[in-house]
Design an enzyme around this catalytic site. Structure first.
Site, PDB file in Angstrom:
ATOM      1  N   LYS A 118       0.868  -1.180   0.000  1.00 34.53           N
ATOM      2  CA  LYS A 118       0.000   0.000   0.000  1.00 34.53           C
ATOM      3  C   LYS A 118       0.904   1.229   0.000  1.00 34.53           C
ATOM      4  O   LYS A 118       1.933   1.251   0.691  1.00 34.53           O
ATOM      5  CB  LYS A 118      -0.883  -0.036   1.255  1.00 34.53           C
ATOM      6  CG  LYS A 118      -1.890   1.108   1.354  1.00 34.53           C
ATOM      7  CD  LYS A 118      -2.783   0.936   2.585  1.00 34.53           C
ATOM      8  CE  LYS A 118      -3.856   2.008   2.673  1.00 34.53           C
ATOM      9  NZ  LYS A 118      -4.749   1.807   3.840  1.00 34.53           N
ATOM     10  N   SER A 137      -9.742   1.935   2.916  1.00 28.57           N
ATOM     11  CA  SER A 137      -8.825   2.662   2.066  1.00 28.57           C
ATOM     12  C   SER A 137      -7.801   1.806   1.337  1.00 28.57           C
ATOM     13  O   SER A 137      -7.190   2.268   0.376  1.00 28.57           O
ATOM     14  CB  SER A 137      -8.086   3.716   2.891  1.00 28.57           C
ATOM     15  OG  SER A 137      -7.280   3.092   3.876  1.00 28.57           O
ATOM     16  N   SER A 178     -10.017  -0.426   7.077  1.00 29.69           N
ATOM     17  CA  SER A 178      -9.419  -0.300   5.746  1.00 29.69           C
ATOM     18  C   SER A 178      -8.731  -1.526   5.180  1.00 29.69           C
ATOM     19  O   SER A 178      -8.374  -1.528   4.006  1.00 29.69           O
ATOM     20  CB  SER A 178      -8.437   0.861   5.719  1.00 29.69           C
ATOM     21  OG  SER A 178      -9.146   2.058   5.546  1.00 29.69           O
TER      22      SER A 178
HETATM   23  N1  GLN Z   1     -13.242   4.363   6.322  1.00 32.61           N
HETATM   24  C1  GLN Z   1     -12.665   4.810   7.569  1.00 32.61           C
HETATM   25  C2  GLN Z   1     -12.238   6.238   7.423  1.00 32.61           C
HETATM   26  O1  GLN Z   1     -12.516   6.803   6.454  1.00 32.61           O
HETATM   27  C3  GLN Z   1     -11.518   3.928   7.940  1.00 32.61           C
HETATM   28  C4  GLN Z   1     -10.320   4.163   7.124  1.00 32.61           C
HETATM   29  C5  GLN Z   1      -9.159   3.341   7.541  1.00 32.61           C
HETATM   30  O2  GLN Z   1      -9.316   2.298   8.177  1.00 32.61           O
HETATM   31  N2  GLN Z   1      -7.977   3.829   7.218  1.00 32.61           N
HETATM   32  O3  GLN Z   1     -11.632   6.816   8.271  1.00 32.61           O
END
Ligand code: GLN
Length: 488
Positions: A77, A152, A176
């Site tokens: 990532k 994400s 994410s």
């Molecule tokens: N969707 C959540 C957010 O927008 C979690 C994102 C994540 O786990 N990095 O913060």
């Protein structure tokens, strides 16, 4: 491309069926062909990959390393710093950032002999549930190109699901790793907070962020975690806790396992297809001798609001470092220092990141700190207590991973609350630091769905064991996206 496990590939590399260089070239070709459609990679690192592959081939020939990851093509990532390689975090702000060092996770995987194919797309600074906030554009779900892959870590999930790499790293702050794994039909593991080093992993919300894995199978996740886990003196939140051999306990008997089903996660409005798919998985566990019992996590309705105070607060503090002076984007011809800060940040950050910074600075400001931030931290304790009490009665907790299957690209971009609710079931684990994973269950209307399993702190071995057992008796994790969508 047929389903293949790391173990099979590792065997084939050792028996000389093909070399790591051949395998790597094959994946690079697939990326070149399929990535223009999926947009799962922000950058590819052919030169590094081929160098690592030929180095791996030497070690394979001399039988010097037994690590199963030796010569296996993976992706990172783009939130993990990679020495000499662009590390953008999905943001215009860091589009020009070449990291001068490797994250500990990257260094460990390099040392194990894994081959880095490139850096995967992600929501900007990991803020999002659909990969649509990336400055590099949305990623398409290989199961249906009109749908999001989740986020994400959407690029990592789509890349693994489409066979553009064997495994990938991801990070999970509120879901994410697990949510995109669920939406793409693969296995996603978020370890206990402190299990995997955060050094060199670009910070979003420091008390929540944790690196983990996106793989096809649980066994592959165990192989990745084995290398990634462990104490790191460079990360003050990393925990000195022994790392067991995760492969040793994968096959352990689970008869008598106590599974808790929290009633708040199976509310009447849960999508019936998702509910059926999870129920079918739980029935398999009963056949394996596990015992199911209903439990309650009474503060579940406070999980999302608590997260959306804590995470923005920490993000506003972490992202203060992007000031146009030290890292990343700097505006043209600044008039004075204030102008430099303002324009560099206005130009560098996208709308979701700005929204979070505004919420974060608000909840931390004098007069509001007690009302919001402090209160959220207190509620976080209540949520943790719910789990502590539940784990006194059960060994693992099972829930759906995501309230829906993959949704249409664009569908939730103008409705932040709908987007934030995508993580309804995954946010509790990071808030409490607990380990959790998502494994594929049966398809729902042709799209993947996932089962989430949570365990006590540092019980990754149990989590992997329980999840692996299901993959021994079902083939949901071996399903590949339809050939009609991308030429596989
Ligand atoms: N969707 C959540 C957010 O927008 C979690 C994102 C994540 O786990 N990095 O913060």
């Amino acid at each position: 491309m047929p389903y293949q496990s790391i173990r099979e590939l590792a065997n084939n590399l050792r028996t000389g069926q093909y070399s790591s260089e051949e395998l790597t070239r094959n994946f690079l070709k697939r990326i070149a062909n399929i990535n223009p459609t999926l947009n799962a990679f922000i950058s590819t690192t052919e030169e590094i990959a081929l160098k690592q592959a030929t180095d791996a081939d030497k070690l394979l020939r001399s039988n010097e390393s037994s690590n199963l990851l030796l010569g296996i093509p993976i992706a990172h990532k783009d939130i993990f710093c990679t020495n000499g390689v662009k590390t953008s975090c999905g943001s215009h702000m860091l589009d020009n950032f070449i990291s001068p060092y490797d994250a500990t996770v990257v260094e460990k995987l390099n040392r194990a002999g894994a081959v880095m194919l490139g850096k995967t797309n992600m929501d900007e600074f990991a803020m999002g549930s659909s990969n649509e906030t990336s400055w590099y554009g949305a990623v398409q779900n290989p199961w249906d190109l009109t749908k999001v892959p989740g986020g994400s870590s959407g690029g990592s999930a789509a890349a693994v699901a489409a066979g553009l790499c064997i495994a990938a790293t991801g990070t999970d702050t509120g879901g994410s790793i697990r949510q995109p794994a669920s939406l793409c039909g693969i296995t996603g593991l978020k370890p206990t907070y402190g299990r995997v080093s955060r050094f060199g992993m670009i910070a979003f919300a420091s008390s929540l962020d944790q690196g983990g894995t996106l793989t096809r199978s649980v066994e592959d996740a165990a192989i990745m975690l084995q290398v990634m886990a462990g104490f790191d003196p460079k990360d003050s939140t990393s925990v000195e806790h022994p790392v067991p051999n995760y492969l040793d306990s994968l096959d352990a008997d689970i008869s008598g396992l106590r599974i808790g089903l929290p009633k708040e996660y199976f509310a009447a409005n849960l999508d019936s297809g998702i509910a059926d798919s999870v129920t079918a998985a739980i029935a398999e566990y009963q056949k394996l001798g596990a015992k199911v019992q209903d439990i309650s996590l009474p503060h579940s309705n406070l999980v999302v609001p608590t997260y959306y105070v804590v995470a923005p607060a920490e993000c506003s503090s972490n992202l203060a470092r992007y000031d146009g002076v030290r890292f990343g984007h700097r505006c043209e011809n600044p008039q004075d220092l204030m102008d430099l800060y303002q324009r560099s940040r206005s130009e560098g950050f996208g709308p979701e990141v700005k929204r979070r910074i505004m919420i974060g600075t608000y909840v931390l400001s004098a007069g509001y700190y007690d009302a919001y931030y402090l209160k959220a931290q207190q509620v976080r304790q209540l949520i943790a207590k719910d789990f502590e009490e539940a784990f006194a009665e059960v060994d693992v907790i099972m829930t759906p991973t995501s309230p829906t299957t993959a949704f249409r690209i664009g569908e939730r971009m103008t409705d932040q609350v709908a987007m934030y609710l995508s993580d309804l079931y995954t946010i509790a684990a990071p808030l409490t630091g607990l380990p959790a994973l998502s494994i594929p269950t049966s398809l729902v209307n042709g799209l993947p769905s996932g089962l989430q399993i949570m365990a006590k702190h540092f019980e990754e071995a149990k989590l992997l064991n329980v999840a692996h057992k299901l993959q021994q008796v079902t083939d949901w994790h071996t399903k590949m996206p339809p050939k009609s969508v991308i030429d596989m």
